[in-house]
Design a protein around this motif. Structure first.
Motif, PDB file in Angstrom:
ATOM      1  N   ALA A  82     -16.989 -23.470 -24.432  1.00  8.74           N
ATOM      2  CA  ALA A  82     -16.174 -23.245 -23.025  1.00  8.74           C
ATOM      3  C   ALA A  82     -15.637 -21.810 -23.334  1.00  8.74           C
ATOM      4  O   ALA A  82     -15.562 -21.336 -24.467  1.00  8.74           O
ATOM      5  N   CYS A 119     -17.787 -27.809 -22.849  1.00  8.71           N
ATOM      6  CA  CYS A 119     -17.930 -28.001 -21.449  1.00  8.71           C
ATOM      7  C   CYS A 119     -18.870 -29.397 -21.243  1.00  8.71           C
ATOM      8  O   CYS A 119     -18.602 -30.035 -20.326  1.00  8.71           O
ATOM      9  N   PRO A 152     -17.002 -22.239 -18.558  1.00  9.91           N
ATOM     10  CA  PRO A 152     -17.883 -22.143 -19.737  1.00  9.91           C
ATOM     11  C   PRO A 152     -17.986 -20.450 -20.198  1.00  9.91           C
ATOM     12  O   PRO A 152     -17.438 -19.615 -19.500  1.00  9.91           O
TER      13      PRO A 152
END
Length: 166
Positions: A82, A119, A152
Motif C-alpha cells: 500500500a 492492498c 497502492p
C-alpha cells in the motif's frame, strides 16, 4: 534517435529508463528457507497470467543470493504494498540480513509469511521456473488470496508515486 553507435552500458541505461515509463505496483515476495527462516524481497515484475486457472508471474535476478531458496520452495506469498508501506519496499530491497526484524506478520498456508495491511496478498504454489536472460521467471498458481481497499504503492520513472484521483 541518432544513428551513431552507442555503448552497451548506454543502451542498457536507456532501455532501463524506457521500461521505467511503465508504472508498476510494488510487491514483497516472501517464503521460508529450508531452516524455517523467513526470506523476502521487493519485486515490481509481478503480473497476472491467467484467471482460469489463477496464475501469476514474477521474475528474480540470477545474481541474487535468495534465488536458490525461491527456486526450491513450493509455496510463497506475493504481498502488494500500500502507499503507506514505502518503508517495507525499501527494507526488502536492501541487503539486510533480517528484513523481518520487528515486523508482525501473519502466517499463510504452509507457513509462508504474509505482511499486514497490504492492498492484496496472494499465497502461491511455485509451478514453473524458466530462464529469462539475466532473470528467472516464476509462474505460480494462486491458491488463496485476500485484499483490502487501500491505495497502492506505485513506482514510475525511477521513483515512488501516488495515484491522483481523476
Amino acid at each position: 534517435m541518432s544513428d551513431a553507435p552507442i555503448t552497451h552500458e548506454a543502451f542498457t541505461r536507456a532501455f532501463r529508463d524506457a521500461l521505467g515509463m511503465f508504472a508498476t505496483g510494488i510487491t514483497v515476495v516472501a517464503t521460508r528457507a529450508a531452516n524455517g527462516e523467513p526470506i523476502g524481497l521487493t519485486v515490481n515484475s509481478f503480473n497476472s497470467v491467467s484467471l482460469d486457472p489463477p496464475l501469476i508471474v514474477w521474475s528474480l535476478a540470477n545474481t541474487l543470493p535468495c534465488r536458490e531458496v525461491f527456486e526450491a520452495c513450493e509455496y510463497y506469498s506475493v504481498n502488494v504494498l500500500a502507499a503507506d508501506q514505502m518503508h517495507l519496499s525499501q527494507t526488502f530491497a536492501s541487503r539486510s540480513d533480517d528484513k523481518f526484524a520487528g515486523l508482525e506478520i501473519d502466517e499463510g498456508l504452509y507457513g509462508v509469511p504474509l505482511l499486514k495491511n497490504c492492498c492484496a496478498r496472494f499465497e502461491c504454489r511455485n509451478i514453473a521456473r524458466h530462464p529469462g536472460g539475466d532473470h528467472v521467471l516464476f509462474i505460480s498458481e494462486v491458491v488463496r488470496f485476500d485484499r483490502e481497499d487501500r491505495e497502492p504503492l506505485i513506482y514510475f520513472s525511477g521513483a515512488y508515486r501516488n495515484l491522483t484521483p481523476r
